[in-house]
Write a protein that holds these residues in place. Structure first.
Motif: not given
Ligand SMILES: *[C@@H]1O[C@H](CO)[C@@H](O)[C@H](O)[C@H]1NC(C)=O
Ligand SMILES: *[C@@H]1O[C@H](CO)[C@@H](O)[C@H](O)[C@H]1NC(C)=O
Ligand SMILES: *[C@@H]1O[C@H](CO)[C@@H](O)[C@H](O)[C@H]1NC(C)=O
Ligand SMILES: *[C@@H]1O[C@H](CO)[C@@H](O)[C@H](O)[C@H]1NC(C)=O
Ligand SMILES: *[C@@H]1O[C@H](CO)[C@@H](O)[C@H](O)[C@H]1NC(C)=O
Length: 325
Positions: A28-33, A117-118, A246-247, A310-312
């Motif tokens: 998730s950290a890599l995806l949102f970086n 998630l950010s 973050l969740m 944030i994802s959107s």
């Protein structure tokens, strides 16, 4: 390794069956970086081979460089077994980061049951907000108004930070300052005095320490450590503007059916293939997943638009050809 650039260090401690969870928080950290910060993961684990294999694969898939280092679990020789078994296996490891990572100035520690998630750069900005005395940042265990469901205020047999305590699942640490403060010399006497009265182990120790040193803690807002307590009765953490950053799926809720929304978010990140298009393979499945009636109707189902916010913004206009190495 990028020369001349100081990485943002992220620390994860993973023992026993927490391997898969730890890989998902790293993913998730890599995806949102999305702003391609130079990240370095420091992973304390017994499963070095499995992490090395997976993270080496990911290095080839992710469209920017990152680093990782695998470290052996290490505790003070005195009381070694007790420390290891305090609370959940290995959770106490982080109490010793200042002396184990002497070359690191600062880091973000996350429990394995946390999801980004950010972009990490969001939470990292709090370091700049520290005043001269602050050395760590965490979020409250409960928001004010939750006294009736608070744990510390109703049950704790030890001192704790503030009115309702702090949660240690997401913790910014300025190790330079913690070393100056002689952190570990403060921790050991606390452990000795309170060891029979600290059911939450390391988190309780951290609460006791900051009870006596409130000037050393920066309190971050709840969206940086979003938990079921924020939405299961009434909404006590207002994420409608900034979204959920973050969740935190504590009490194994990513793996059982008590909170379908949390489990769905976890599984969709787990199922995402790094390097593939985040719009088609992450955002669209997330929207579909969170719109299912079984999720919408469930406890905390009403926060789906805050999860998606944030994802959107980050992924909505990524077409196949825009997402290239
Ligand atoms: C941590 O604290 C040290 C000592 O005050 C300071 O030099 C350093 O810039 C701080 N690190 C961050 C990331 O703010
Ligand atoms: C830093 O902020 C904390 C929390 O507001 C406060 O208790 C402390 O006194 C402040 N330190 C300085 C040097 O202003
Ligand atoms: C949430 O926060 C926003 C902006 O800070 C505010 O406009 C809104 O009224 C708040 N919502 C609730 C339910 O408090
Ligand atoms: C994730 O993938 C598994 C295996 O393919 C599938 O059973 C599960 O439904 C997926 N989860 C979600 C939320 O899409
Ligand atoms: C969800 O809630 C709506 C409105 O309360 C209800 O009509 C519907 O049957 C519920 N669906 C499920 C799957 O429980």
């Amino acid at each position: 390794m990028q020369t001349g650039k100081i990485p943002l260090h992220i620390v994860v401690v993973s023992c026993g069956n927490r391997l898969q969870e730890a890989l998902v928080v790293i993913k998730s950290a890599l995806l949102f970086n999305t702003n391609k910060e130079y990240l370095k993961f420091l992973i304390f684990t017994e499963n070095t081979d499995k992490f090395r294999e997976k993270l080496t694969d990911w290095k080839d898939l992710v469209p920017y460089p990152f680093d990782f280092e695998l470290l052996q679990l290490k505790f003070p020789k005195q009381n070694e077994v007790k420390w290891k078994n305090l609370f959940q296996p290995c959770a106490a490891q982080r109490l010793f980061l200042p002396s184990l990572l002497t070359n690191v100035d600062s880091l973000l520690y996350v429990d394995t049951d946390v999801l980004f998630l950010s972009p990490i750069s969001n939470v990292w900005t709090f370091f700049k907000k520290f005043n001269e005395t602050q050395m760590a940042a965490m979020t409250p265990e409960h928001e004010s108004g939750s006294e009736n469901i608070g744990w510390y205020n109703r049950f704790a047999l030890h001192p704790f930070y503030g009115k309702l305590g702090i949660n240690s699942g997401v913790m910014l640490m300025n190790l330079t300052r913690m070393r100056e403060f002689n952190w570990e010399n403060q921790i050991l006497p606390i452990y000795k005095e309170y060891k029979s009265r600290i059911p939450w182990g390391d988190q309780d120790i951290i609460n006791i320490l900051f009870h006596y040193h409130p000037d050393k803690l920066y309190v971050m807002p709840c969206e940086y450590n979003y938990r079921t307590g924020h939405c299961m009765y009434t909404r006590v953490c207002n994420t409608s503007h900034l979204g959920i950053k973050l969740m935190h799926g504590n009490r194994h809720i990513f793996h059982n059916d008590n909170f379908p929304l949390f489990k769905t978010v976890y599984e969709i990140i787990e199922n995402y293939t790094l390097g593939s298009n985040p719009y088609t393979n992450f955002l669209l499945p997330l929207r579909r997943g969170l719109n299912q009636e079984s999720v919408v109707n469930s406890s905390c189902g009403m926060i789906s638009s805050d999860v998606l916010k944030i994802s959107s913004t980050l992924f909505d206009d990524l077409s196949e050809d825009l997402y290239e190495k």
